[in-house]
Design an enzyme around this catalytic site. Sequence first.
Site, PDB file in Angstrom:
ATOM      1  N   GLU A   1      51.860  41.486  29.737  1.00 51.46           N
ATOM      2  CA  GLU A   1      50.963  41.529  30.895  1.00 51.46           C
ATOM      3  C   GLU A   1      51.018  40.182  31.616  1.00 51.46           C
ATOM      4  OE1 GLU A   1      46.822  43.044  30.285  1.00 51.46           O
ATOM      5  OE2 GLU A   1      46.255  41.356  31.573  1.00 51.46           O
TER       6      GLU A   1
ATOM      7  N   GLU B   1      44.222  41.589  24.148  1.00 51.54           N
ATOM      8  CA  GLU B   1      43.851  40.180  24.318  1.00 51.54           C
ATOM      9  C   GLU B   1      42.646  39.823  23.456  1.00 51.54           C
ATOM     10  OE1 GLU B   1      43.303  39.242  28.486  1.00 51.54           O
ATOM     11  OE2 GLU B   1      45.447  39.413  28.905  1.00 51.54           O
TER      12      GLU B   1
HETATM   13  C1  DCB Z   1      43.219  40.355  31.283  1.00 52.17           C
HETATM   14  C2  DCB Z   1      43.007  41.763  30.775  1.00 52.17           C
HETATM   15  C3  DCB Z   1      42.955  42.788  31.874  1.00 52.17           C
HETATM   16  C4  DCB Z   1      42.323  42.182  33.093  1.00 52.17           C
HETATM   17  C5  DCB Z   1      43.308  41.142  33.578  1.00 52.17           C
HETATM   18  C6  DCB Z   1      42.800  40.347  34.781  1.00 52.17           C
HETATM   19  O1  DCB Z   1      42.018  39.651  31.175  1.00 52.17           O
HETATM   20  F1  DCB Z   1      43.941  42.139  29.854  1.00 52.17           F
HETATM   21  O2  DCB Z   1      42.263  43.899  31.406  1.00 52.17           O
HETATM   22  O3  DCB Z   1      42.151  43.151  34.088  1.00 52.17           O
HETATM   23  O4  DCB Z   1      43.692  40.225  32.567  1.00 52.17           O
HETATM   24  O5  DCB Z   1      41.605  39.711  34.467  1.00 52.17           O
HETATM   25  C7  DCB Z   1      40.907  43.139  34.777  1.00 52.17           C
HETATM   26  C8  DCB Z   1      41.050  44.049  35.981  1.00 52.17           C
HETATM   27  C9  DCB Z   1      39.722  44.231  36.661  1.00 52.17           C
HETATM   28  C10 DCB Z   1      38.691  44.708  35.648  1.00 52.17           C
HETATM   29  C11 DCB Z   1      38.617  43.721  34.474  1.00 52.17           C
HETATM   30  C12 DCB Z   1      37.676  44.172  33.367  1.00 52.17           C
HETATM   31  O6  DCB Z   1      42.025  43.510  36.859  1.00 52.17           O
HETATM   32  O7  DCB Z   1      39.843  45.174  37.716  1.00 52.17           O
HETATM   33  O8  DCB Z   1      37.409  44.767  36.271  1.00 52.17           O
HETATM   34  O9  DCB Z   1      39.915  43.613  33.888  1.00 52.17           O
HETATM   35  O10 DCB Z   1      38.077  45.368  32.818  1.00 52.17           O
HETATM   36  C13 DCB Z   1      42.001  38.254  31.168  1.00 52.17           C
HETATM   37  C14 DCB Z   1      43.140  37.497  31.113  1.00 52.17           C
HETATM   38  C15 DCB Z   1      43.072  36.090  31.053  1.00 52.17           C
HETATM   39  C16 DCB Z   1      41.843  35.463  31.071  1.00 52.17           C
HETATM   40  C17 DCB Z   1      40.672  36.226  31.148  1.00 52.17           C
HETATM   41  C18 DCB Z   1      40.750  37.615  31.197  1.00 52.17           C
HETATM   42  N1  DCB Z   1      41.780  34.060  31.041  1.00 52.17           N
HETATM   43  N2  DCB Z   1      39.540  38.375  31.275  1.00 52.17           N
HETATM   44  O11 DCB Z   1      42.775  33.381  30.881  1.00 52.17           O
HETATM   45  O12 DCB Z   1      40.643  33.488  31.187  1.00 52.17           O
HETATM   46  O13 DCB Z   1      38.461  37.788  31.015  1.00 52.17           O
HETATM   47  O14 DCB Z   1      39.516  39.561  31.626  1.00 52.17           O
END
Ligand code: DCB
Length: 324
Positions: A252, A164
């Site tokens: 994902e 991402e």
């Molecule tokens: C993505 C990432 C993934 C993340 C998930 C949920 O991030 F590919 O790595 O996973 O979506 O946010 C989370 C885990 C947590 C962990 C965190 C940091 O579930 O347990 O603490 O990663 O490693 C996204 C996807 C979309 C957006 C933002 C994020 N968005 N983000 O649309 O704003 O900032 O992580």
Amino acid sequence: MRRYINFKLIILAALLTAGLTLLSGCGKATAAPAFGALHVAGTNLVGANNQPAVLHGMSTHGLQWFGQFANSGAFADLKKRGANVIRLAMYTDENGYLSNPGLKEKVFSAADAALAQDLYVIIDWHILHDNNPRTHQQEAVNFFSEAARRYGSNPGVLYEICNEPNGSISWSGDVKPYALAVIPAIRASAPQAVILVGSTTWSQDVDLAAQDPLPFSNIMYTCHFYAGTHGKWLQDKIDAARNRGAAIFISEWGTSAADGNGGVFLDSASQWLNFLAARNLSWCNWSLCDKAESSAALNPGANPNGGWTEGNLSPSGKFVFAHF
Ligand code: DCB
């Protein structure tokens, strides 16, 4: 009378053909993953015989934290429930591969375990807080060269070169140049493999990628969504990209909000899955772990080796596993 005999012959031929098709299908299931070697035809992922190939399965959580769930027993449980693909999320940052290169061995052993069960496997260079894939482009080239040398001729392996991209970067100025450097490194040893490419805004800008596409075959652009955050506007971007000829893979998605928690939002998730099914789009759900967050498929304490009971499945896990 003659008519009647002809009719009987036709029925016999039809039965024979059906029988042979069934038999050959059974044979294949034990020799290679369900659809054989994948490739991209137009906007579709197809199998070795050009049949539509739709992959449904799980993404691991970060292997540096939840790598214990990436093993044969867990994969067998998912396969039994209908999954045909596993995505291995090798974080680069956050104590991932860049500071802990040994994580690569976990990726390879987990990939071997998935392939041994005829599952497709996605090797995911999971950038996130390291928002611009160009920052560690050389490391990615080295990593994917090695992975492709190892799995080059294996029909079960897909390569996802940047999870991402995010922050103030652009498709044409950052992600595309990165892809132009990494993809040839993979193609050197895996000339036909399907390669998945992320886009800006956490792999939501598939429409922008489609306006300035990569000059290679067998490329798919990933689009990621979270049911509590992303709605019709992101579906419209997927359709816009497809209308320009881009092939899309949902490597994902989560039933939660975009931070991996909150909800779960199962009405929105159902609506999304209908949207994907109507377009034969493949997906991996975030995530295969037992972390106390709503996107996790398993409740805390679930056995990492599979054999899960209903009580081990989170609300998200129950919903997702029922949709494989
Ligand atoms: C993505 C990432 C993934 C993340 C998930 C949920 O991030 F590919 O790595 O996973 O979506 O946010 C989370 C885990 C947590 C962990 C965190 C940091 O579930 O347990 O603490 O990663 O490693 C996204 C996807 C979309 C957006 C933002 C994020 N968005 N983000 O649309 O704003 O900032 O992580």
